[in-house]
Write an enzyme that holds these catalytic residues in place. Structure first.
Site, PDB file in Angstrom:
ATOM      1  N   HIS A  14     -46.476  70.200  44.094  1.00  0.00           N
ATOM      2  CA  HIS A  14     -45.390  70.249  43.107  1.00  0.00           C
ATOM      3  C   HIS A  14     -44.019  70.183  43.757  1.00  0.00           C
ATOM      4  CE1 HIS A  14     -48.562  71.161  40.227  1.00  0.00           C
ATOM      5  NE2 HIS A  14     -47.750  70.526  39.414  1.00  0.00           N
ATOM      6  N   ARG A  47     -42.358  69.189  31.910  1.00  0.00           N
ATOM      7  CA  ARG A  47     -43.008  70.315  32.585  1.00  0.00           C
ATOM      8  C   ARG A  47     -42.163  71.565  32.297  1.00  0.00           C
ATOM      9  NH1 ARG A  47     -43.816  66.222  36.967  1.00  0.00           N
ATOM     10  NH2 ARG A  47     -46.048  66.119  37.415  1.00  0.00           N
ATOM     11  N   ARG A  80     -45.209  69.884  27.502  1.00  0.00           N
ATOM     12  CA  ARG A  80     -46.452  70.477  28.001  1.00  0.00           C
ATOM     13  C   ARG A  80     -46.298  71.987  28.028  1.00  0.00           C
ATOM     14  NH1 ARG A  80     -48.546  69.143  33.940  1.00  0.00           N
ATOM     15  NH2 ARG A  80     -46.880  70.573  34.502  1.00  0.00           N
ATOM     16  N   GLU A  83     -57.124  66.035  33.288  1.00  0.00           N
ATOM     17  CA  GLU A  83     -56.812  66.219  34.711  1.00  0.00           C
ATOM     18  C   GLU A  83     -57.910  66.993  35.428  1.00  0.00           C
ATOM     19  OE1 GLU A  83     -53.118  68.355  35.217  1.00  0.00           O
ATOM     20  OE2 GLU A  83     -53.526  69.703  33.547  1.00  0.00           O
ATOM     21  N   ASN A 100     -52.780  63.563  39.408  1.00  0.00           N
ATOM     22  CA  ASN A 100     -52.570  64.446  40.564  1.00  0.00           C
ATOM     23  C   ASN A 100     -53.688  65.494  40.646  1.00  0.00           C
ATOM     24  OD1 ASN A 100     -50.189  63.049  40.562  1.00  0.00           O
ATOM     25  ND2 ASN A 100     -48.981  64.693  39.652  1.00  0.00           N
ATOM     26  N   ASP A 101     -53.912  66.156  39.517  1.00  0.00           N
ATOM     27  CA  ASP A 101     -54.975  67.158  39.515  1.00  0.00           C
ATOM     28  C   ASP A 101     -56.352  66.517  39.431  1.00  0.00           C
ATOM     29  OD1 ASP A 101     -53.960  69.778  39.887  1.00  0.00           O
ATOM     30  OD2 ASP A 101     -52.926  69.612  37.967  1.00  0.00           O
ATOM     31  N   ARG A 138     -54.389  69.577  46.636  1.00  0.00           N
ATOM     32  CA  ARG A 138     -53.334  68.565  46.655  1.00  0.00           C
ATOM     33  C   ARG A 138     -52.166  68.920  47.567  1.00  0.00           C
ATOM     34  NH1 ARG A 138     -51.329  68.876  40.374  1.00  0.00           N
ATOM     35  NH2 ARG A 138     -49.272  68.248  41.041  1.00  0.00           N
ATOM     36  N   CYS A 149     -49.757  60.129  33.326  1.00  0.00           N
ATOM     37  CA  CYS A 149     -48.509  60.792  33.715  1.00  0.00           C
ATOM     38  C   CYS A 149     -48.555  61.353  35.141  1.00  0.00           C
ATOM     39  CB  CYS A 149     -48.138  61.890  32.723  1.00  0.00           C
ATOM     40  SG  CYS A 149     -49.300  63.262  32.694  1.00  0.00           S
TER      41      CYS A 149
HETATM   42  C1  PEP Z   1     -51.078  65.886  37.059  1.00  0.00           C
HETATM   43  O1  PEP Z   1     -51.844  66.793  37.396  1.00  0.00           O
HETATM   44  O2  PEP Z   1     -51.285  64.681  37.314  1.00  0.00           O
HETATM   45  C2  PEP Z   1     -49.848  66.177  36.319  1.00  0.00           C
HETATM   46  C3  PEP Z   1     -49.091  65.227  35.813  1.00  0.00           C
HETATM   47  O3  PEP Z   1     -49.480  67.474  36.193  1.00  0.00           O
HETATM   48  P1  PEP Z   1     -48.823  68.312  37.394  1.00  0.00           P
HETATM   49  O4  PEP Z   1     -48.490  67.335  38.485  1.00  0.00           O
HETATM   50  O5  PEP Z   1     -47.634  68.996  36.835  1.00  0.00           O
HETATM   51  O6  PEP Z   1     -49.919  69.246  37.756  1.00  0.00           O
HETATM   52 MG    MG Z   2     -51.620  68.795  36.595  1.00  0.00          MG
END
Ligand code: PEP
Ligand code: MG
Length: 459
Positions: free
Chosen positions: A77, A184, A220, A319, A342-343, A353, A390
């Site tokens: 993050h 976010r 979100r 995710e 990402n997740d 990550r 996203c």
């Molecule tokens: C993700 O997990 O891809 C996402 C967009 O949420 P974050 O990066 O805030 O966990």
């Molecule tokens: Mg996420």
């Protein structure tokens, strides 16, 4: 020269301020974090072992030239925030706080992932010129800020933005973002220093909805836990925080706390085009529980005389592998999906990550990840549920044709990436992208896919 594994684009040249682990912990216990960040001079290159996303967000205001971090991966993050504020940064540079001294000149090459400490004048000149070229190339992209998003065969698509606050919303508008695909809300909770009350949240959400002037804003709900904690929440220390009590799990376990946020979002929905998005959904029951709560809160608000959008959409992030696997079932409970790559990568590949040692596994082009994304998009389409992407993949020119070929038409990205995403889409027709994906889906290895992508790159 030091090498990092992940980057935030751009070139920064400046004077080092090294922030070791002990100094950070002392600052945190003395409550002097804000004072430290406001004392940083413009042109500083901050070199730290680790910074939280909230600390990185503070760098926005002080005009630092760049940032070097010993830890962190592409989608940690902290790195996402660096990218969203357009700060040149290199992450995953072990030993940086030892190799670099306060006062050293440092070059942060966020385009290639290298950090040069104490460069000789020739190298400094070379990088000053590369920096100019990069700024020029950004200017060339500017024309895409005001264009419609079209693929090469005129197929329509959309580029939305991921934002943390109203300043990001302004950047999104400047760059031609067509909506907010992911707000976010963690930053709102972190900045406040306390759990923000209903009125405070109504103000924040309304401000963003009004700034977007009727364009869609997907809010979100709190995605706390994992690598994002809120000191005032007194959350239990967990040995596996990414697998623990986070996001919707925490929200559903703390219903009054969750209700405050949902009520605020509902009230703000009277003033703009707002949707609710739920993070970290893993099963249908969670989604049903959230929807039942939204239903109950609407009725309370009605009794209390508040306005809200009775047709507000409630969607979920895909995710986790479980959500992707049952996306046909979740589609029956959701007004929309947004794929959080990402997740999804982290959980599918079982690779944290934020851990640079397993960064080689954090790849969207791992066949297992690609199959889950494809399955999700197919299931969404079969059920008539709109789907967007996203995660960071949506902003990666190399991955955009893959997502487009699978049928994604809405990309939600950090505001600075909007023109580049639009340009990339303009280079691919639907049939080219579909053919590209069908070739890629037959390949069994990430390396093979990456090699194929390198050979097929269009820019
Ligand atoms: C993700 O997990 O891809 C996402 C967009 O949420 P974050 O990066 O805030 O966990
Ligand atoms: Mg996420």
């Amino acid at each position: 020269m030091l090498t990092g594994s992940e980057t935030s684009k751009g070139i920064g040249i400046g004077v080092a301020r090294v922030l070791g682990l002990t100094e950070i912990s002392e600052m945190v216990s003395a409550g002097s974090v804000d004072a430290f960040f406001s004392s940083l001079k413009p042109g500083t290159v901050l070199v730290a072992n680790h910074l939280t996303p909230y600390m990185v967000a503070k760098l926005k205001a002080c005009g630092v030239a760049g940032f070097v971090c010993e830890t962190g991966g592409m989608t940690s993050h902290s790195a996402l925030v660096a990218r969203s504020i357009g700060l040149p940064a290199v992450y995953g540079v072990p030993g940086a706080t030892k190799a670099i001294q306060n006062g050293d000149t440092v070059i942060v090459d966020g385009l290639s992932g290298y950090v040069y400490e104490r460069p000789d004048p020739e190298l400094a000149l070379e990088f000053a010129s590369r920096k100019e070229k990069y700024i020029e190339s950004r200017k060339e992209l500017e024309k895409f800020c005001s264009m419609k998003t079209k693929m090469a065969d005129s197929e329509n698509a959309e580029v939305f933005c991921n934002v943390n606050d109203i300043v990001d919303v302004m950047h999104s508008l400047d760059n031609g973002g067509e909506g907010i695909g992911l707000y976010r809300t963690e930053n709102l909770y972190a900045e406040a220093g306390h759990a923000p009350g209903e009125e405070e949240q109504v103000r924040a959400y309304s401000r963003i909805a009004q700034a977007m002037d009727g364009r869609e804003v997907v809010i979100r709900t709190l995605d706390i836990g994992g690598d994002k904690s809120l000191p005032y929440l007194d959350m239990e220390l967990e040995s596996n925080p990414f697998l623990g009590y986070r996001a919707v799990r925490y929200s559903l376990g703390n219903r009054r706390f969750f209700a405050t946020q949902l009520r605020a979002i509902l009230r703000a929905s009277a003033l703009g085009n707002i949707s609710i998005m739920i993070p970290m959904i893993t099963c249908v029951d969670e989604m049903r529980e959230v929807k039942a709560l939204v239903y109950e809160l609407k009725s309370d608000l009605r009794d209390e005389g508040y306005d809200y959008d009775d047709n507000i959409k409630v969607g979920c992030m895909i995710e986790t592998p479980s959500a992707a696997i049952i996306s046909d079932m979740l589609a029956l409970e959701s007004d929309f999906f947004s794929v959080g790559t990402n997740d999804l990568v982290q959980y599918t590949m079982s690779a944290d990550r934020g851990n640079r040692n397993v960064a080689y596994l954090q790849s969207v082009t791992q066949p297992a990840v690609l199959r889950l994304i494809k399955q999700t998009i197919d299931n969404a389409k079969n059920a008539g549920v709109p789907v967007s992407v996203c995660g960071e993949a949506a902003a990666d020119p190399a991955l955009i044709p893959i997502l487009a070929g699978m049928g994604c038409r809405r990309f939600s990205v950090n505001p600075g990436a909007v023109p580049e995403v639009r340009r990339t889409l303009s280079l691919w027709s639907v049939s080219d992208a579909e053919k590209y994906v069908s070739d890629i889906l037959k390949m069994p290895s990430d390396n093979e896919i990456k090699e194929f992508m390198r050979r097929s790159a269009r820019i």
